[in-house]
Every structure is written in structure tokens, then in C-alpha cells.
Write an enzyme that holds these catalytic residues in place. Structure first.
Site, mmCIF file in Angstrom:
data_model
loop_
_atom_site.group_PDB
_atom_site.id
_atom_site.type_symbol
_atom_site.label_atom_id
_atom_site.label_comp_id
_atom_site.label_asym_id
_atom_site.label_seq_id
_atom_site.Cartn_x
_atom_site.Cartn_y
_atom_site.Cartn_z
ATOM 1 N N HIS A 46 58.734 -58.227 -27.481
ATOM 2 C CA HIS A 46 59.782 -57.652 -26.477
ATOM 3 C C HIS A 46 60.192 -58.563 -25.157
ATOM 4 O O HIS A 46 61.438 -58.620 -24.830
ATOM 5 C CB HIS A 46 59.471 -56.339 -26.254
ATOM 6 C CG HIS A 46 60.498 -55.376 -25.340
ATOM 7 N ND1 HIS A 46 60.351 -55.058 -23.980
ATOM 8 C CD2 HIS A 46 61.636 -54.866 -25.675
ATOM 9 C CE1 HIS A 46 61.411 -54.339 -23.539
ATOM 10 N NE2 HIS A 46 62.343 -54.048 -24.649
ATOM 11 N N ASP A 92 65.170 -53.515 -27.811
ATOM 12 C CA ASP A 92 64.365 -52.212 -27.358
ATOM 13 C C ASP A 92 63.909 -51.481 -28.541
ATOM 14 O O ASP A 92 62.810 -50.966 -28.789
ATOM 15 C CB ASP A 92 65.068 -51.313 -26.635
ATOM 16 C CG ASP A 92 65.168 -52.037 -24.934
ATOM 17 O OD1 ASP A 92 64.502 -52.817 -24.845
ATOM 18 O OD2 ASP A 92 66.232 -51.382 -24.250
#
Length: 117
Positions: A46, A92
């Protein structure tokens, strides 16, 4: 953005975002060293995705507003009309799904930073 990401995490894991705020070497602010487990690897991926959003696409991922749906733990990025919105939403979404699949080890919450050198 970070608020949408928090809500995505809640959608897929039913855990508080605070459980991930200081987990391993990469979950939370910054990151270094080798990820300690699969969940920490999710956070590194991420972080790298946000880095690509900034460097390659010129986005501000922590502040980019986007649209998504959460239904029964399933996340779908909606029709976001810009490359940044779409890219960040997928960063996300991918992380939230990864969090849901990875085991959570309480021993890796608030670990000693020297482990992350």
C-alpha cells in the site's frame, strides 16, 4: 483518501483502523526494513502504491476523494472520473482486501523499531 481507506478497512475486516496504525514495520506512518508478516507486507504494498500515485501519476493519495461501494465485505471502486481517483481507490481497495486475508498477530502491534532496520 485516508478517511475512505479507514472505512474500507472497517468494511473488509470489521476491525478498528487503530489496530493497523502501528502494526509491524509498515502499517502506519512511514516504514523501513523487512515486513514482519503478511499483514505488514500488505501495508508495504500500500505504501508503494501511494508512492507510485505521487511520483508517476502526480496524485495526492492521502487527500484524493473517490467513490466506492461496500456491500457484505465486498469493495468496488465506482466510476471515478480521473486517473488519480481511480488509481488511489484501487490502492486502498487492494490493501483493505489484503488486510482481510492476512492473519493479525498481536505480537506485531507496536513492535520494537530496531526490528525494522
Amino acid at each position: 483518501n485516508l478517511i475512505d481507506f479507514k472505512n474500507m478497512i472497517k468494511c473488509t475486516t470489521k476491525r478498528s483502523v487503530l489496530d493497523f496504525a502501528d502494526y509491524g514495520c509498515y502499517c502506519g506512518s512511514g516504514g523501513s526494513g523487512t515486513p514482519v508478516d503478511d499483514l505488514d507486507r500488505c501495508c508495504k504494498v500500500h505504501d508503494d502504491c501511494y508512492g507510485e500515485a505521487e511520483k508517476v501519476h502526480g496524485c495526492w493519495p492521502k487527500w484524493t476523494l473517490y467513490s466506492y461501494d461496500c456491500s457484505n465485505g465486498q469493495l468496488t471502486c465506482k466510476d471515478n472520473n480521473t486517473k488519480c481517483k481511480d488509481f488511489v481507490c484501487n490502492c486502498d481497495r487492494t490493501a483493505a482486501i489484503c488486510f482481510a486475508k492476512a492473519p493479525y498477530d498481536d505480537n506485531n502491534f507496536m513492535i520494537n523499531n530496531p526490528r525494522c532496520q
